[in-house]
Motif scaffolding. Structure first.
Motif: not given
Length: 343
Positions: A323-329
């Motif tokens: 998996d990839f754990l993707c963050v936008r913040s």
């Protein structure tokens, strides 16, 4: 239903060139037609990450039925500029996680949300009367953990047997007030039906996702079952969420393409965190990488999860199946330049 190749008629295809844009045009044409079952067959371009793409379309509703509720609807190509933006920025770097998080999907998402200051009982605007929403797509067992942590959940499961199992688990724990369970598959088009290939916990709308590796063993063990399921777009059900877990064995790019409202780059309420599957066995890499590329163009930073490994460029992950754990913040300051990365 098969798709007639224009190559058979002597027509020039738009990807008969060497530019990145020509490759994007080719894939955009194929994917936005909502042609779900994609197998290797006919894509040619220098440095292409796959050499051939063939397509077949899911079963459509009756073309003679003109009622609005029966007409097939397709999402636009809203996502193409974001993919182009990502490609033009150079090689896409996938990062190691900057700190240790739980290996369980639900716990990891909650952990990162807490780091970002997003809790279950209050929205970003401080309204404590309405729980924040998390989306759980594909064998949504994590929905139980999300709900038990106080989040509202939109859960999606296409297969009838798995849907019934999750429904019973929700009712057993009296979580119906927090979990809305939808019996549908998701893609970038709506008002259709299509086949799902049942390989237990590795089921997929893509036949290519169940004919290799351990998925093939599960598919054969289960008698190569197929099931006709409804097909809709995510935006039809939910357009506000703080996080999303998506595990659909290769169809992740199309699901992102069917959620322009949810994933809008100006969306102040998220999703802040997305865990998405990325597995080289599921489909040609030229199609698979559209998911992370789209997220990157929308402002997400993606990290390896749950396995720890050094930073590497997306195009060099030729045998990656996790998996990839993707963050936008704005609170997530773990970004690096992608320019010149070699992996």
């Amino acid at each position: 239903m098969g798709v007639t190749s224009k190559a058979d008629t002597g027509t020039t295809w738009p990807w008969r060139g060497n530019s990145t844009k020509s490759i994007l045009m080719a894939i955009a044409l194929l994917v936005t037609l909502c042609q779900i079952k994609i197998e290797p067959s006919m894509l040619q371009a220098s440095n292409a990450v796959a050499s051939r793409i063939a397509t077949s379309t899911p079963e459509k509703t009756d073309p003679d039925d003109a009622s609005p509720s029966k007409q097939v609807k397709h999402e636009s190509t809203w996502w193409v500029p974001y993919v182009e933006k990502s490609v033009q920025s150079g090689p896409l770097l996938i990062h190691p996680m900057p700190f240790q998080v739980p290996r369980h999907n639900a716990k990891a998402i909650v952990h990162v949300l807490q780091y970002l200051g997003v809790t279950s009982g209050s929205n970003v605007d401080g309204d404590a009367t309405s729980p924040n929403t998390i989306i759980d797509i594909g064998l949504p067992q994590e929905s139980l953990s999300f709900a038990q942590s106080g989040y509202r959940v939109h859960a999606f499961e296409a297969r009838q047997r798995a849907y019934n199992q999750v429904k019973q688990a929700i009712e057993k724990r009296n979580l119906q007030h927090l979990i809305t369970l939808h019996h549908t598959a998701l893609s970038n088009c709506s008002n259709q039906t299509t086949e799902i290939f049942d390989a237990s916990d590795s089921s997929s709308l893509l036949e290519s996702a169940v004919i290799h590796g351990p998925e093939l063993t599960k598919f054969n063990r289960g008698g190569q079952k197929k099931e006709v399921v409804p097909l809709e777009v995510l935006d039809s059900f939910v357009t506000d969420a703080v996080a999303m877990k998506i595990d659909t064995q290769g169809v992740e790019p199309e699901i992102f393409m069917g959620a322009p409202k949810l994933l809008s780059e100006n969306h102040e309420k998220g999703p802040f965190v997305i865990i998405t599957e990325y597995c080289y066995r599921m489909r040609p890499l030229s199609e698979l990488l559209l998911g992370p590329r789209l997220l990157h163009g929308l402002g997400y930073t993606c990290h390896f999860f749950p396995n720890e490994q050094p930073a590497a460029t997306l195009e060099n992950l030729k045998n990656y199946c996790h998996d990839f754990l993707c963050v936008r913040s704005p609170a997530w300051n773990f970004t690096q330049t992608t320019t010149g990365a070699t992996g």
